[in-house]
Design a protein around this motif. Structure first.
Motif, PDB file in Angstrom:
ATOM      1  N   TYR A  18       0.790  -1.276  -0.082  1.00  8.02           N
ATOM      2  CA  TYR A  18       0.092  -0.217   0.043  1.00  8.02           C
ATOM      3  C   TYR A  18       0.881   1.224  -0.042  1.00  8.02           C
ATOM      4  N   TYR A  19       1.770   1.253   0.875  1.00 12.37           N
ATOM      5  CA  TYR A  19       2.822   2.363   0.627  1.00 12.37           C
ATOM      6  C   TYR A  19       3.718   2.580  -0.311  1.00 12.37           C
ATOM      7  N   ALA A  20       4.172   1.445  -0.744  1.00 14.61           N
ATOM      8  CA  ALA A  20       4.942   1.753  -2.019  1.00 14.61           C
ATOM      9  C   ALA A  20       4.303   1.893  -3.126  1.00 14.61           C
ATOM     10  N   CYS A  21       3.046   1.761  -3.116  1.00 11.72           N
ATOM     11  CA  CYS A  21       2.089   2.155  -4.400  1.00 11.72           C
ATOM     12  C   CYS A  21       1.906   3.665  -4.361  1.00 11.72           C
ATOM     13  N   PRO A  29       0.771   8.859   1.649  1.00 10.19           N
ATOM     14  CA  PRO A  29       0.288   7.511   2.069  1.00 10.19           C
ATOM     15  C   PRO A  29      -1.005   7.526   2.247  1.00 10.19           C
ATOM     16  N   PRO A  30      -1.398   6.169   2.257  1.00 12.72           N
ATOM     17  CA  PRO A  30      -2.778   5.941   2.695  1.00 12.72           C
ATOM     18  C   PRO A  30      -3.062   6.084   4.137  1.00 12.72           C
ATOM     19  N   PRO A  31      -3.943   6.558   4.847  1.00  9.34           N
ATOM     20  CA  PRO A  31      -4.495   6.968   6.154  1.00  9.34           C
ATOM     21  C   PRO A  31      -4.555   5.659   6.742  1.00  9.34           C
ATOM     22  N   HIS A  33      -6.981   4.063   8.456  1.00  8.60           N
ATOM     23  CA  HIS A  33      -8.353   3.685   8.310  1.00  8.60           C
ATOM     24  C   HIS A  33      -8.527   3.012   7.147  1.00  8.60           C
ATOM     25  N   ALA A  34      -7.693   3.524   5.996  1.00  8.69           N
ATOM     26  CA  ALA A  34      -7.754   2.748   4.698  1.00  8.69           C
ATOM     27  C   ALA A  34      -6.961   1.551   4.775  1.00  8.69           C
ATOM     28  N   VAL A  35      -5.859   1.565   5.486  1.00 11.54           N
ATOM     29  CA  VAL A  35      -5.000   0.456   5.720  1.00 11.54           C
ATOM     30  C   VAL A  35      -5.725  -0.558   6.330  1.00 11.54           C
ATOM     31  N   ASN A  36      -6.405  -0.434   7.371  1.00 17.21           N
ATOM     32  CA  ASN A  36      -7.217  -1.311   8.276  1.00 17.21           C
ATOM     33  C   ASN A  36      -8.516  -1.940   7.220  1.00 17.21           C
TER      34      ASN A  36
END
Length: 71
Positions: A18-21, A29-31, A33-36
């Motif tokens: 997610y962070y690399a994309c 970077p995604p927040p 809540h989006a990673v969760n």
């Protein structure tokens, strides 16, 4: 037990994906809540694939990030 270990390793890999994309696309970077939410969906899909006999199934793949960078 092996499937559980593979799932945990996949979750850690997905967080990195997610962070690399986001870095590749030059966006913030995604927040958290989006990673969760992404991990929850992958967990749900893993449960579904396990119920169907596949054992482990997720959608993130690090090789696709390279393709995103090329395009």
């Amino acid at each position: 037990m092996g499937f559980f270990i593979a799932t945990i390793a996949s979750i850690l890999d997905s967080i990195g994906d997610y962070y690399a994309c986001a870095t590749t696309c030059r966006v913030p970077p995604p927040p958290p809540h989006a990673v969760n939410r992404g991990i929850a969906i992958e967990g749900l899909c893993t449960i579904l694939s396990g119920a169907l006999g596949c054992g482990h199934g997720t959608t993130t793949y690090g090789g696709n990030i390279g393709a995103i960078g090329l395009t």
